[in-house]
Design an enzyme around this catalytic site. Structure first.
Site, PDB file in Angstrom:
ATOM      1  CG  ASP A   1      -6.769  -2.308  -3.729  1.00 21.54           C
ATOM      2  OD1 ASP A   1      -7.027  -1.107  -3.537  1.00 21.54           O
ATOM      3  OD2 ASP A   1      -5.755  -2.867  -3.264  1.00 21.54           O
TER       4      ASP A   1
ATOM      5  CB  SER B   1      -0.952  -0.044   1.196  1.00 22.54           C
ATOM      6  OG  SER B   1      -1.920   0.967   1.130  1.00 22.54           O
TER       7      SER B   1
ATOM      8  CG  HIS C   1      -5.897  -1.646  -0.006  1.00 18.55           C
ATOM      9  ND1 HIS C   1      -5.073  -1.311  -1.056  1.00 18.55           N
ATOM     10  CD2 HIS C   1      -5.354  -1.069   1.093  1.00 18.55           C
ATOM     11  CE1 HIS C   1      -4.071  -0.564  -0.605  1.00 18.55           C
ATOM     12  NE2 HIS C   1      -4.213  -0.411   0.692  1.00 18.55           N
TER      13      HIS C   1
END
Length: 312
Positions: free
Chosen positions: A249, A152, A279
């Site tokens: 995501d 991320s 995610h």
């Protein structure tokens, strides 16, 4: 494809399967919630590795995981996710332990400064500083090659660190980018930001909010490749990359665009879109067989690149 049922059950358990709250939570509430969820899904007992110790590198707190292996091993610098405002050494302890075990590598986890208290370039400077110190003192760690990994926002920072080390002339064996944010400029041609805007834990609004906090609300810096690695003028010569992202995501197309940019520059890339996953899935391998399969593949391919590299 529908969301993976194990992940759906996890979100239901924590009351995260409904619409986002009408009032945005505070940063403190977001940090507490992220930590609670991360620790709840961590393997219990923790995966065994040779040793785990706190350390400080380039003035930045960190944690070093060592395998129970004699002789030189790779070293992986790991940068945790959390939108540049959440996460710590504990939220990704399970991820680092598995990297250490699966790759038989020393893993150095970076506890970089978080926004909004410390906006860009604090996190970037911390991560680059640690990477340079680890590279310069590699014999103190694994003694083999250096690789980079992050998820991320940590994937964003990992990609930026890889660019910096390339420009330094520092060899990097491979980079693992899990659902990275790669372009913070606000471009509107990423369909996943609309398709997956709500309903899959991370929302598109949260992405925009996190970017606002990380950049200090200054849109002029979002074209800087240290902030938006996709916008770097040249991706040639970067380390081979393994890039993985879930189907559901908001950042799916960020990850795929970066994979395409690296491939166009001649960088070896293995990219994966995992059906049904959302995610943050690296943390969910202990509760979802589908995630465990995805993580196994990502770490195996990352390990293949690492093992094929020659020490500097």
């Amino acid at each position: 494809m529908a969301m993976d049922p194990s992940i759906r059950a996890l979100l239901q358990k924590f009351g995260l399967d409904g619409p986002p709250p009408t009032a945005a939570p505070t940063v403190e509430q977001m940090r507490a919630g992220n930590r609670q969820l991360s620790l709840a899904v961590a393997p219990s007992p923790p995966l065994a590795v040779g040793s785990v110790a706190e350390d400080t590198l380039a003035g930045v707190p960190g944690r070093v995981y060592r395998p129970d292996t004699a002789g030189p091993t790779p070293t992986v610098l790991f940068i945790h996710g959390g939108g540049w405002i959440l996460g710590d050494l504990d939220t990704h302890d399970g991820v680092c332990r598995r990297l250490c075990r699966d790759l038989d590598a020393v893993v150095v986890s970076v506890d970089y400064r978080l926004a909004p208290e410390h906006p860009f370039p604090a996190a970037y400077d911390d991560c680059v500083g640690v990477a340079r110190e680890v590279a310069a003192g590699i014999d103190r760690f694994g003694g083999g090659v250096l690789a980079l990994a992050g998820d991320s926002a940590g994937g964003n920072l990992t990609a930026a660190v890889a660019l910096a080390l390339r420009d330094d002339g520092t060899p990097v064996a491979a980079q693992l980018l899990a659902y990275p944010a790669t372009d913070l400029s606000g471009r509107t041609d990423f369909p996943s930001m609309t398709e997956n805007a709500t309903g899959y834990l991370l929302t598109a609004d949260e992405c925009r909010h996190d970017i606002q906090l990380y950049t200090g609300g200054d849109p002029s810096i979002t074209a800087d490749p240290r902030v938006s690695p996709l916008l770097a003028a040249d991706h040639r010569g970067l380390a081979p990359a393994v890039i993985g992202v879930g189907e559901h995501d908001p950042l799916r197309d960020h990850a795929l665009a970066y994979a395409d940019a690296l491939a166009a520059a001649g960088v070896p890339v293995r990219r994966h879109v995992y059906p049904g996953l959302i995610h943050g899935f690296l943390n969910y391998d202990s509760v979802s067989p589908a995630v465990d399969t995805a993580v196994t593949q990502l770490y195996a391919e990352f390990g293949d690149f690492v093992r094929s590299a020659r020490p500097a």
